[in-house]
Design an enzyme around this catalytic site. Structure first.
Site, PDB file in Angstrom:
ATOM      1  N   ASP A  56       0.862  -1.178   0.000  1.00 41.12           N
ATOM      2  CA  ASP A  56       0.000   0.000   0.000  1.00 41.12           C
ATOM      3  C   ASP A  56       0.901   1.232   0.000  1.00 41.12           C
ATOM      4  O   ASP A  56       2.046   1.166  -0.445  1.00 41.12           O
ATOM      5  CB  ASP A  56      -0.903  -0.038   1.242  1.00 41.12           C
TER       6      ASP A  56
ATOM      7  N   HIS B  47      -3.248   6.206   2.977  1.00 40.75           N
ATOM      8  CA  HIS B  47      -4.209   5.142   2.693  1.00 40.75           C
ATOM      9  C   HIS B  47      -3.907   3.857   3.459  1.00 40.75           C
ATOM     10  O   HIS B  47      -4.805   3.139   3.889  1.00 40.75           O
ATOM     11  CB  HIS B  47      -4.193   4.866   1.192  1.00 40.75           C
TER      12      HIS B  47
ATOM     13  N   SER C 124     -11.297  -1.022  -0.974  1.00 40.94           N
ATOM     14  CA  SER C 124     -10.009  -1.123  -0.283  1.00 40.94           C
ATOM     15  C   SER C 124     -10.170  -1.791   1.068  1.00 40.94           C
ATOM     16  O   SER C 124      -9.278  -2.507   1.535  1.00 40.94           O
ATOM     17  CB  SER C 124      -9.396   0.264  -0.090  1.00 40.94           C
TER      18      SER C 124
END
Length: 478
Positions: free
Chosen positions: A227, A276, A422
Site C-alpha cells: 500500500d 491510505h 479497499s
C-alpha cells in the site's frame, strides 16, 4: 491512476473544507493544536512542537533543516506573491511589471501553462523566476464562471526541482494555510511543517520517514500488506510488525528504497500526502489480531519493482498478501503478475476498485488478471447489495463483503469510519489469516477454496455482479 490516487483527490477535498472551517474557529476537529512557534525556532531546535495532529501523542519529530534561510525567504516570497502579484499574475501574466522593491524584485513570468481553451482557461500555472536565483515560484489557480478559485502558491529551490513551501489561498488571494518541507543531510524530505496563514508561525509538524520503533516479533501468521505504507509509530501497528531475530522490522519501502515504509503517497503533492495504508492495516490487525504484519510501500516511481515486493514477501514467510490497489495500466503489473505466478503458494487478496464500473468490460489491474492464487473483492452494504461506487464484474470479481462505514484507525491514531473496496481487502485477508492459523499446512489453493465456499447468493436483485457471491460477515468464524 491508482486507487490510492483517487483517494488522494477525496482527501485533499476534505482537507480544503477542513481548512476553511478552521480559518474561522482556529481549531482542528477532535484535536488540540500545540502552542505555535516560528519556522526559525523550529530550525534552531528551540521549538517544543514535537507532536502532530496527524500522530498519536508523545511521538517526537527530529529533523535538521536544509536551510532556515531558505524557508524564511520562501515565506517572504509567497506572502509578497499573494499581496503584490495576485490576481494580476493570472489575469495578465506577461503584463505584470517588476515595480516592487520587496522580496519579488526581479521576479518575472518565465512560463505560463494553461489547461482549457486559450481564451477561456480553466486552470493556469504561472512560473516566476529571477535571474541568478535558485528560488522560483509557481502560482496556480482554477477558474469557474470567470472567477478565480483554489489558488496555490509554491516556492521551489534548486532551479525549481525541490519544493520548499506552499500556501493555499481563496479566490481573493487571501492565504489561509501553508505547509513547508524540511530536508535531511541526504536531501530527502524528513519533516512536513504545518504553517499559520502568515507562513511564519508553526502550528504542527509531522515526520515523513521516521525510524521504525524497536520491538519483538509478535508471532503468528505472516501477512504482507502492499500500500502507501503504514504509520508504524502507532502502537496498534507497532506491536504486530514482523521482525527478524535481532528485532528489526521486515517491511520495506520500495518507493524510497529503504527499510522505512512510512505511510504517505506523495505522487500528486509532497505537501499533501495521502495516508491510505494505515486505516487499511488497522482493520486487518483488528480482525486478525494475531498476525505478523509485513508492510510494503509500493514503488510508484518504478512499478516494475512490484515483482520484487512479491519476492520479498515470500522471503519474509508471508502466505497471504493484501493488495488494496489498482490502476488502468496493465504494464504497471507485468512484473507483479509474473512473480505472483512463480509464488503460487501465496494468496493475493486484491481490491476491485471504486470507479462504479464493470471491470470485465473496462479492466482494472491487477484485479482483471487471471491468477489462480488471487481473490478479487469488492464492497457491499450490510444487506448484500453492491455498495455505491464499488466496481463489479461476474468474471473478474470473486466476492462482495460488507465494507461500508467500518471503524478504522487513521494515520493520526484517531478512530473513524471508512468505506470502499479497499476495506474489503483487509476483511478477507484477515479471514485468510485466521484460516491459516487454524490450518497451518494450507496453501493458497486451500485457503481460496475455503473462503469462496463461505459465499452465499447476494440479496441484490438482477444479474450477478460477482462470481462466487457474498460473505455477510468475514469476521465470523462460527
Amino acid at each position: 491512476m491508482t486507487e490510492v490516487d483517487r483517494r488522494l483527490i477525496l482527501e485533499n477535498n476534505f482537507l480544503l473544507a477542513a481548512i476553511r472551517d478552521r480559518r474561522d474557529s482556529r481549531r482542528e476537529r477532535n484535536c488540540r493544536l500545540p502552542q505555535a512557534g516560528s519556522v526559525a525556532d523550529l530550525a534552531k531546535g528551540g521549538l517544543g512542537v514535537l507532536l502532530s495532529v496527524f500522530l498519536v501523542p508523545a511521538l517526537a519529530v527530529a529533523a535538521e533543516p536544509a536551510s532556515d534561510d531558505n524557508l524564511q525567504q520562501a515565506g517572504a516570497l509567497l506572502r509578497a506573491a499573494a499581496t503584490e502579484r495576485c490576481p494580476a499574475a493570472f489575469l495578465d501574466p506577461q503584463g505584470v511589471e517588476d515595480q516592487t522593491p520587496g522580496p519579488l524584485k526581479g521576479y518575472l513570468a518565465a512560463a505560463v501553462n494553461d489547461r482549457g481553451p486559450a481564451d477561456a482557461w480553466v486552470r493556469r500555472e504561472v512560473i516566476l523566476e529571477k535571474a541568478g536565483s535558485d528560488l522560483s515560484i509557481s502560482l496556480s489557480a482554477t477558474r469557474a464562471g470567470g472567477a478565480l478559485r483554489r489558488i496555490s502558491l509554491t516556492a521551489l529551490d534548486e532551479a525549481g526541482k525541490r519544493p520548499l513551501m506552499t500556501a493555499l489561498a481563496d479566490g481573493t488571494c487571501l492565504i489561509h494555510h501553508g505547509r513547508a518541507l524540511q530536508y535531511d543531510a541526504a536531501g530527502d524530505a524528513s519533516t512536513l511543517i504545518h504553517l499559520a496563514p502568515d507562513l511564519a508561525q508553526v502550528e504542527t509538524t509531522e515526520p515523513l520517514n521516521p525510524p521504525v520503533p524497536a520491538g519483538d516479533d509478535p508471532g503468528g501468521v505472516t501477512v504482507a500488506h502492499i500500500d502507501s505504507g503504514v504509520n508504524y509509530l502507532l502502537p496498534e501497528i507497532t506491536k504486530r510488525l514482523a521482525r527478524d531475530q535481532e528485532g528489526k522490522a521486515l517491511g520495506q519501502d520500495f518507493w524510497d528504497l529503504d527499510d522505512r515504509p512510512f505511510d504517505g503517497d506523495t505522487g500528486r503533492s509532497p505537501f499533501f500526502p495521502i495516508r491510505h495504508g494505515t486505516p487499511v492495516a488497522s482493520l486487518l490487525v483488528a480482525e486478525a489480531p494475531d498476525i505478523r504484519l509485513v508492510p510494503y510501500r509500493y514503488p510508484r516511481p518504478d512499478m516494475t519493482r512490484m515483482g520484487e515486493i512479491v519476492s520479498a514477501a515470500a522471503a519474509a514467510g508471508a502466505g497471504i498478501v493484501a493488495l488494496p490497489m489498482g490502476s488502468r495500466q496493465p504494464g504497471d503489473w507485468e512484473s507483479f503478475a509474473a512473480a505472483a505466478k512463480r509464488y503460487s503458494n501465496l494468496l493475493f487478496i486484491v481490491s476491485a476498485g471504486n470507479d462504479g464500473r464493470d471491470i470485465d468490460a473496462d479492466p482494472l489491474y491487477p484485479a482483471s488478471l487471471t491468477l489462480e492464487n488471487m481473490i478479487v473483492v469488492t464492497s457491499s452494504d450490510a444487506f448484500g447489495r453492491l455498495a455505491r461506487g464499488s466496481n463489479w464484474g461476474p468474471l473478474s470479481v470473486d466476492l462482495m463483503v460488507p465494507a461500508e462505514q467500518l471503524e478504522v484507525i487513521d494515520y493520526r491514531g484517531a478512530r473513524g469510519q471508512a468505506s470502499g473496496s479497499s476495506y474489503a481487502v483487509p476483511r478477507v485477508a484477515a479471514l485468510a489469516a485466521r484460516l491459516k492459523a487454524a490450518h497451518p499446512d494450507w496453501q493458497a489453493a486451500e485457503l481460496k477454496r475455503a473462503i469462496l465456499a463461505r459465499a452465499v447468493t447476494p440479496l441484490q436483485r438482477g444479474a450477478a455482479r460477482v462470481a462466487a457471491g457474498w460473505i455477510p460477515n468475514p469476521a465470523d468464524d462460527d
